[in-house]
Scaffold this active site. Structure first.
Site, PDB file in Angstrom:
ATOM      1  N   HIS A 316       0.810  -1.219   0.000  1.00 18.00           N
ATOM      2  CA  HIS A 316       0.000   0.000   0.000  1.00 18.00           C
ATOM      3  C   HIS A 316       0.845   1.272   0.000  1.00 18.00           C
ATOM      4  CE1 HIS A 316      -3.436  -2.606   0.948  1.00 18.00           C
ATOM      5  NE2 HIS A 316      -4.178  -1.608   0.521  1.00 18.00           N
ATOM      6  N   GLY A 317       2.070   1.205   0.454  1.00 18.62           N
ATOM      7  CA  GLY A 317       2.861   2.417   0.429  1.00 18.62           C
ATOM      8  C   GLY A 317       4.226   2.245   1.059  1.00 18.62           C
TER       9      GLY A 317
END
Length: 460
Positions: A316-317
């Site tokens: 996700h990041g």
């Protein structure tokens, strides 16, 4: 270009549909989809278009070689090479700055951190490529001999930027032969319009309220902190599920059945249930290609859960808050599977507790700055701030309708009522057309003169 822009709604999509339906030839239609997808991908920044084409071509060739050696040791070696190359591609662009910055902080170094932009949709198309290579290796699909069809599968514009993560066997037959029946086109258009309504009427409005409240986190109150993160909770859901609805709708209009990605996750009765309902295509990817190969429930289950959720957080990041967020869910699932399997059998109470831990999770997800995250958690639980202020009260009053609408649409009730009304023998079709027209016109009106807001998951 985003789905919820006037350029896409009024020019790009109508032009694609018009060109697409000039001929019923599947090859012609694949060319139209591929060319339009590449234009769509390169619209804002064409820099990484060649990267997408190169990654797809390399894996296209490797898959054919692997298919030739099916069942032999060479196929496993080629799969390993492909996965390493694909993971390295994602790692270089997405995680180089994160890991080098972390090394600088941990070891007191002063390594130069490259300022590389993140290629659009790289997390999604990389996972689609990896799943394709794994399916060919397992014999669940034969390697695609046509590069046009393979590039169509990888670059298809409805799903290239934010999914769903479609698997090759799900679309293999449609790439070679498909038809778009009027009923399918109508269903796709309806799904697209309802997804657009989620994005423009609910997600964007909830995002404005969330930004107003969370943007003043330095002088927040307990009330504004909770109200802000609740609005963000709804913004994230309607933004991403709205995108998925629009992607699935466009897919239907083009003759493809993209996989479902959401199933009312905020009515879940456990964390396990939540992740069966939220971003379903990502959860199933990690289950089938990471969790089960590691041993699943049969061997070292706790380790397998933690590995999957560490990777989920990182996917996700490239930030420590996403790592913490992933491990947070890993620990919750481990505790739930070990001690609290019975909790989901308690109605209402299990729904409330699950939603509470999900909102806490979105708090971790929202704040990339860990110091701000710690301060905000203090606000949530009344540390160093007032209970509420005038801004909190006025924001709640002016957005009460929005909060009520978000809560209602997060449940299956509106869909059930809509389907019942539209099934009426005489008035159903007319009511359905009026509702869909009102939603579409309302969205166009809101978008006219407004700044186009990108989908949140584009950045992941």
């Amino acid at each position: 270009m985003v789905f919820s822009s006037l350029t896409f709604l009024c020019i790009f999509l109508p032009a694609v549909l018009l060109l697409y339906n000039i001929s019923r030839s599947t090859t012609y239609r694949n060319v139209v989809i591929t060319v339009s997808s590449l234009v769509f991908y390169a619209w804002g920044d064409p820099t990484f278009l060649l990267l997408l084409i190169a990654a797809s071509f390399v894996n296209y060739v490797l898959a054919m070689i692997m298919d030739r050696y099916y069942g032999l040791w060479q196929s496993k070696m080629i799969l390993a090479i492909a996965v390493v190359l694909d993971a390295a591609l994602l790692g270089v662009f997405k995680y180089t700055a994160f890991f080098m910055g972390s090394l600088n902080s941990a070891l007191g170094l002063s390594l130069s951190i490259p300022g590389m932009a993140l290629p659009l949709g790289i997390s999604f198309y990389t996972f689609q490529i990896i799943s394709y290579m794994a399916d060919v290796y397992r014999g669940e699909a034969r390697a695609q001999r046509s590069y046009l069809k393979f590039l169509t599968f990888i670059s298809m514009f409805p799903k290239i930027t934010s999914g769903p993560i479609a698997r090759y066997p799900q679309l293999e037959r449609s790439l070679s032969k498909r038809q778009v029946r009027p009923v399918d086109f109508a269903d796709g258009a309806k799904r697209f319009i309802l997804g657009l309504g989620k994005k423009v009427m609910l997600a964007d409005c909830a995002g404005e309220a969330a930004s107003l409240l969370l943007g003043t986190a330095s002088h927040a109150t307990t009330g504004s902190a909770w109200l802000g993160i609740i609005f963000y909770t709804f913004q994230l859901y309607f933004d991403f599920s709205g995108y998925s609805d629009m992607a699935i709708g466009i897919g239907k209009m083009l003759g493809f059945n993209l996989p479902e990605n959401f199933n009312y996750p905020y009515i879940s009765r456990s964390v396990t249930d939540f992740w069966r309902r939220w971003h379903i295509s990502l959860s199933s990817f990690f289950r089938d290609y990471v969790y089960i190969p590691l041993g699943g429930n049969r061997r070292l289950q706790i380790r397998n859960i933690m590995v999957v959720w560490l990777l989920t957080g990182l996917w996700h990041g490239a930030s420590w808050n996403f790592v913490i967020w992933g491990l947070y869910y890993g620990v919750l699932l481990m505790i739930e599977k070990t001690f609290f399997k019975w909790w989901s059998k308690i109605p209402v109470l299990s729904n409330i507790t699950t939603l509470f831990v999900v909102v806490i999770g979105w708090t971790i997800f929202y704040f990339t700055d860990l110091s701000q995250l710690g301060t905000f958690f203090g606000y949530l639980f009344g540390q160093g701030c007032q209970l509420f202020d005038l801004t909190t009260v006025s924001t709640l009053c002016s957005n009460a309708w929005l909060l009520a609408a978000c809560i209602l649409v997060s449940t299956p009730l509106p869909k059930m009522v809509f389907e019942y009304i539209t099934s009426l023998r005489y008035a159903g079709t007319a009511i359905e057309c009026v509702v869909l027209a009102a939603v579409f016109i309302g969205c166009i009106a809101l978008l006219t003169g407004a700044t186009s807001t990108p989908f949140l998951y584009v950045q992941f």
